[in-house]
Enzyme design. Sequence first.
Site, PDB file in Angstrom:
ATOM      1  CB  SER A  11      26.179  10.505  26.741  1.00 17.65           C
ATOM      2  OG  SER A  11      25.867  10.060  28.052  1.00 17.65           O
ATOM      3  CG  HIS A  36      26.898  14.696  28.158  1.00 15.34           C
ATOM      4  ND1 HIS A  36      26.735  16.322  28.840  1.00 15.34           N
ATOM      5  CD2 HIS A  36      26.734  14.194  28.980  1.00 15.34           C
ATOM      6  CE1 HIS A  36      26.861  15.701  29.336  1.00 15.34           C
ATOM      7  NE2 HIS A  36      26.090  14.713  29.871  1.00 15.34           N
ATOM      8  CG  ASP A  38      26.253  11.560  31.479  1.00 19.32           C
ATOM      9  OD1 ASP A  38      25.874  12.269  31.938  1.00 19.32           O
ATOM     10  OD2 ASP A  38      26.262  11.497  30.551  1.00 19.32           O
ATOM     11  CG  MET A  40      25.901   9.517  37.048  1.00 13.92           C
ATOM     12  SD  MET A  40      25.264   8.375  36.987  1.00 13.92           S
ATOM     13  CE  MET A  40      24.549   8.492  35.010  1.00 13.92           C
ATOM     14  CG  HIS A  69      26.085  16.141  33.678  1.00 13.91           C
ATOM     15  ND1 HIS A  69      25.087  16.145  33.296  1.00 13.91           N
ATOM     16  CD2 HIS A  69      26.226  16.965  34.291  1.00 13.91           C
ATOM     17  CE1 HIS A  69      23.872  16.050  34.222  1.00 13.91           C
ATOM     18  NE2 HIS A  69      24.218  16.646  34.816  1.00 13.91           N
ATOM     19  CG  MET A  71      25.102  14.098  37.402  1.00 18.99           C
ATOM     20  SD  MET A  71      23.903  13.228  36.510  1.00 18.99           S
ATOM     21  CE  MET A  71      25.537  12.055  35.253  1.00 18.99           C
ATOM     22  CG  MET A 140      19.133  16.823  34.557  1.00 24.21           C
ATOM     23  SD  MET A 140      21.031  15.476  33.623  1.00 24.21           S
ATOM     24  CE  MET A 140      20.178  14.224  33.913  1.00 24.21           C
ATOM     25  CG  ASP A 178      22.043  14.021  29.930  1.00 21.46           C
ATOM     26  OD1 ASP A 178      21.445  12.929  29.381  1.00 21.46           O
ATOM     27  OD2 ASP A 178      22.754  14.668  30.926  1.00 21.46           O
TER      28      ASP A 178
END
Length: 221
Positions: A11, A36, A38, A40, A69, A71, A140, A178
């Site tokens: 990540s 990966h 993330d 957000m 990903h 979020m 998750m 994850d």
Amino acid sequence: MPVPSTLLAPSILSADFTRLKQSIEIAEKAGADWIHCDVMDGVFVPNITFGPFIIQAIAACTTTTIDTHLMITDPDRFIEDFVKAGSHQITVHQEACPHLHRTVQFIKSLGAKAGVSINPATPVSTLESILPDLDLVLLMSVNPGFGGQKFIPSSIGKIRTLHEMRMKLNPGMVIAIDGGITEENAEEVVLAGADALIAGTAFFKAANPLQTATKIKALTR
């Protein structure tokens, strides 16, 4: 269907952003299968990270699969931007998508692989109807929003349940985990049915990332 070895997805959230290119090179040398990312928004989760421009910068540094990903709330607004920036896989949260089937089909129409993620308190059973349409499910194993959290033990049971479901409904689908993945719990997670392990702190903050990656990738189901 089982994969030959465990997929490793470092990540980038835990990487040194002042040395982003070098961090990606470290991941590549360690045999990373995915990078990966993330994303957000400070609304769906209590943190803000980055947008498509960072994905574009990562894509300029690597040919490794970029696993994004989201979020974020209302992800449909931004999916196309992230695919155009270089994402090969887009995972959205079931909890953020009122029309999940439509969202999954939209991702696929853009030429990317489609994934769905669920939070620790969301039952795996809620994925049954969408499972046949997915390329991957991301469970998750911590509450999303921050790196460095401890693995939630009940996640093991969820992995087993999801593995049983996918063998009946979509054997080729990948199960990714994850949150809180370490050298100590990785084997148990893989034995429960996981294919891909997303490791942030355990990889980029490790004294020897290559050694950590070698141990994780040696695991098979």
